[in-house]
Design an enzyme around this catalytic site. Structure first.
Site, PDB file in Angstrom:
ATOM      1  N   GLU A 414       0.697  -1.038  -0.005  1.00 25.94           N
ATOM      2  CA  GLU A 414       0.073   0.018  -0.231  1.00 25.94           C
ATOM      3  C   GLU A 414       0.837   1.432  -0.211  1.00 25.94           C
ATOM      4  O   GLU A 414       0.511   2.121   0.986  1.00 25.94           O
ATOM      5  CB  GLU A 414      -0.980  -0.017   1.244  1.00 25.94           C
ATOM      6  CG  GLU A 414      -2.025  -1.133   1.029  1.00 25.94           C
ATOM      7  CD  GLU A 414      -3.270  -1.392   1.973  1.00 25.94           C
ATOM      8  OE1 GLU A 414      -2.888  -0.636   2.860  1.00 25.94           O
ATOM      9  OE2 GLU A 414      -3.992  -2.196   1.503  1.00 25.94           O
ATOM     10  N   GLU A 503      -5.736  -8.860  -0.428  1.00 27.31           N
ATOM     11  CA  GLU A 503      -6.401  -8.761   0.811  1.00 27.31           C
ATOM     12  C   GLU A 503      -7.925  -8.338   0.546  1.00 27.31           C
ATOM     13  O   GLU A 503      -8.164  -7.722  -0.140  1.00 27.31           O
ATOM     14  CB  GLU A 503      -5.715  -7.420   1.525  1.00 27.31           C
ATOM     15  CG  GLU A 503      -4.446  -7.908   2.175  1.00 27.31           C
ATOM     16  CD  GLU A 503      -4.109  -6.271   3.073  1.00 27.31           C
ATOM     17  OE1 GLU A 503      -4.789  -5.548   3.550  1.00 27.31           O
ATOM     18  OE2 GLU A 503      -2.866  -6.294   2.956  1.00 27.31           O
TER      19      GLU A 503
HETATM   20  C1  GCB Z   1      -4.964  -3.169   4.838  1.00 24.56           C
HETATM   21  C2  GCB Z   1      -3.584  -3.117   5.339  1.00 24.56           C
HETATM   22  C3  GCB Z   1      -3.138  -4.096   6.278  1.00 24.56           C
HETATM   23  C4  GCB Z   1      -4.458  -3.973   7.523  1.00 24.56           C
HETATM   24  C5  GCB Z   1      -5.728  -4.054   6.652  1.00 24.56           C
HETATM   25  C6  GCB Z   1      -7.139  -3.632   7.772  1.00 24.56           C
HETATM   26  O1  GCB Z   1      -5.165  -2.697   3.702  1.00 24.56           O
HETATM   27  O2  GCB Z   1      -2.756  -3.541   3.946  1.00 24.56           O
HETATM   28  O3  GCB Z   1      -2.198  -4.083   6.876  1.00 24.56           O
HETATM   29  O4  GCB Z   1      -4.382  -4.877   8.535  1.00 24.56           O
HETATM   30  O5  GCB Z   1      -5.872  -3.308   5.605  1.00 24.56           O
HETATM   31  O6  GCB Z   1      -7.508  -4.750   8.371  1.00 24.56           O
HETATM   32  O7  GCB Z   1      -7.359  -2.758   7.899  1.00 24.56           O
END
Ligand code: GCB
Length: 590
Positions: A414, A503
């Site tokens: 990110e 993700e």
């Molecule tokens: C994201 C990040 C990750 C966070 C996740 C979240 O985009 O890459 O490190 O933990 O979202 O749960 O917000």
């Protein structure tokens, strides 16, 4: 030829049954130093303290008084090296500690290292006394700063969503080598039996007297498949052969072999190391990720190394449970979000057949909350930030280059690629990976669906998406409609590129139930994952799905987090939530 040397120093920590090792895990003396007075007061020569801490493990949860402490802390232990080792080089080996570590033996400074998640080894020959007790002192500085990777400002103001644990969170030992020793070993293979070994040998005697005996064994060192001898001419030796009757490595059948290299000088074996290798090929062609020439679909998770009390150290027993839970759910892949994981972690991935995206610590998810928007671009241009990001990518590849499980490197998570200098940095990092090894697949995990011309430097587009959580919260119909629409746009933009969803996920507090499903309930998380996967597996351009996250994990404090990030399909103590069983069914269908 594999040419590092921009940043990586020291030798690679190689597996060996030959080199004597003195394990230093155990209870160490510990002292926090919030005002940084230790060095002026000579603590590096040895210090007094009533406190003990266990190594390996982060310091934070070992004592509630240290829980939120980010700053300087001192560690001390003693070790003995017998006189029978006189003539050898003692190396202090740290498999991971940080963020910034300075090391002394008997008051003599050995060196320092920046970055929590990579090994380093320091030559301690000038400092140790053989036949006596030696004092090893480590100063750890875990302060958060904008010129550190990943950046942060204080315990609850970080650019990354995981707890900023500090300390010596991986193994420490003293290893002894002869003065002639194998410094690096790099192996390239393919699934048709190619075996290319590049060795870097450090010799203090004339190299002409030395030769290398290279042998390939099965996983249990029982059957010998191959042997070859080679004179050591110059410091770097390359041997290439094609072997018959080799079984390829794959998730379905993770065949491992042991490549043993012996350094023989004047008829005496002076060093012997080995690597567990697999024969496999990985490439991207015609929109497919091909493993051993066949399309592969990645099913799995973003993970973390995080556990109660031990912090950033995952004990072997927890790792075994994690891998059995991942196997049982039908996963074949994970990403080492957001930093390189431990050797044991990767050992299990090699052994149990997981396809790993190895990610560097360059995690910038929340950087926009730490500095004003207009300064982000300037921050990305800072030569210190750029060179540290590069160093960490190089060290990561140097350590893990021989792992059959590692099929892809992620250079960042990110990064704010909407800014020109950040885009150029991600480009530079990706090109750097390719320059180290053109066969390596490279990616970065992006929360922006438009990655612009960075699509030219990555092999795979990796996207993090949260429709139905951070946007369209509670409205899965709307979220899924948006997901479908946005993904089609991405595909049209980059028709020739495989896309992985690195993700997607929703928090669920275990035991919180609701009909109809509402945010934070186990039902909502299950529904969220089900509806996402049903869409994703039907899209021919999607080549992988990684649920965020495998397990709940600790984060900085914020109104968005209930102590932990609860997006795990298992709890922090590794008990399945309702979504685990839903995902098991979905994975079985793909
Ligand atoms: C994201 C990040 C990750 C966070 C996740 C979240 O985009 O890459 O490190 O933990 O979202 O749960 O917000």
């Amino acid at each position: 030829m594999w040419t590092y040397r921009t940043y990586t120093t020291g030798a690679k920590d190689l597996k060996s049954y030959f080199r004597p090792r003195i394990p230093l895990n155990g209870f160490w003396r510990f002292r926090v130093d919030p005002n940084d007075i230790g060095e002026n007061n000579g603590w590096h020569k040895g210090f007094e303290s009533e406190h003990l801490v266990y190594v390996p493990s982060s310091w934070n949860e070992q004592n509630p008084d240290w829980d939120k402490y980010v700053g300087i802390a001192w560690y001390q232990t003693k070790f003995y090296i017998g006189v029978e080792h006189i003539g050898k080089i003692p190396w202090t080996v740290f498999k991971g500690c940080g963020y910034y570590a300075k090391i002394w033996v008997n008051g003599l400074f050995l060196g320092d290292h920046e970055g929590s998640f990579i090994e380093f080894r320091l030559n301690a020959l000038k400092a140790v006394t053989f036949g006596k007790m030696n004092t090893l002192v480590v100063k750890i500085d875990n302060k958060l700063a904008m010129n550190r990777i990943p950046p942060g400002k204080s315990v609850n103001e970080t650019a990354f969503d995981f707890y900023p644990y500090g300390g010596i969170h991986r193994d420490v030992y003293v290893e002894l080598t002869n003065k002639n020793y194998i410094k690096d070993l790099r192996v390239s293979t393919d699934y048709r039996g190619l075996l290319k070994t590049e060795l870097t040998v450090e010799c203090c005697t004339t190299l002409a007297e030395c030769e290398l005996l290279i042998k390939l064994y099965d996983k249990f060192f029982e059957k010998e498949y191959y042997a070859c001898r080679k004179n050591v001419v110059g410091g770097v030796i390359v041997v290439e052969d094609r072997l018959q009757n080799i079984k390829p490595w794959s998730p379905e059948d993770p065949q491992l072999y042991n490549l043993e290299v012996n350094l023989i000088c004047g008829n005496e074996v002076v060093d012997s190391v080995f690597e567990r290798i697999g024969f496999r090929s990985i490439e991207v062609r015609n929109n497919e990720i091909l493993l051993n020439g066949k399309p592969v679909f990645l099913k799995g998770f973003g993970r973390h190394e995080d556990f109660p009390v031990t912090g950033k150290y995952l004990p072997g027993s927890v790792l075994v449970r994690d891998f059995y839970l991942m196997k049982k759910i039908g996963a074949n892949s994970f990403r080492t979000s957001h930093y390189p994981y431990s050797e044991e972690h990767l050992d299990l991935a090699d052994e149990l057949g997981f396809l790993v995206i190895l990610e560097s610590p360059f995690c910038l998810s929340g950087v926009g909350n730490l500095i004003p928007k207009q300064e982000i671009d300037k921050w990305c241009l800072d030569p210190e930030v750029r060179s540290k990001a590069k160093k960490m990518v190089e060290e990561m590849i140097y350590q893990y280059k021989n792992r059959p499980s590692v099929i892809m490197y992620s250079v960042a998570n990110e990064a704010p690629i909407g800014y020109e200098n950040c885009r150029s940095l991600v480009r530079e990092l990706s090109e750097f990976v390719k320059s180290l090894n053109p066969q390596t697949l490279v990616t970065f995990a992006s929360h922006r669906l438009d990655i612009g011309d960075l699509s030219n430097v990555v092999d795979v587009i990796s996207l993090n998406v949260y429709f139905g959580w951070y946007t369209e919260g509670g409205d899965l119909d709307k979220a899924i409609a948006r997901l479908e629409k946005e993904l089609e746009v991405v595909h049209q933009r980059y028709p020739g590129k495989p896309i992985i969803i690195t993700e997607f996920g929703a928090d669920a507090i275990t035991g919180l139930h609701s009909d109809p499903p509402v945010m934070w309930s186990e039902e909502y998380q299950g529904e969220f994952i089900r509806r996402y996967i049903e869409v994703l597996i039907k899209k021919p351009f999607i080549k992988g799905v990684h649920v965020w996250n495998f397990a709940d994990f600790r984060t900085p404090e914020s109104p968005l987090r209930v102590i932990l990030n609860r997006k795990g399909v298992v709890t922090r103590d590794r008990q399945p939530k309702a979504s685990y069983w839903i995902l098991q069914k979905l994975f079985a269908e793909r």
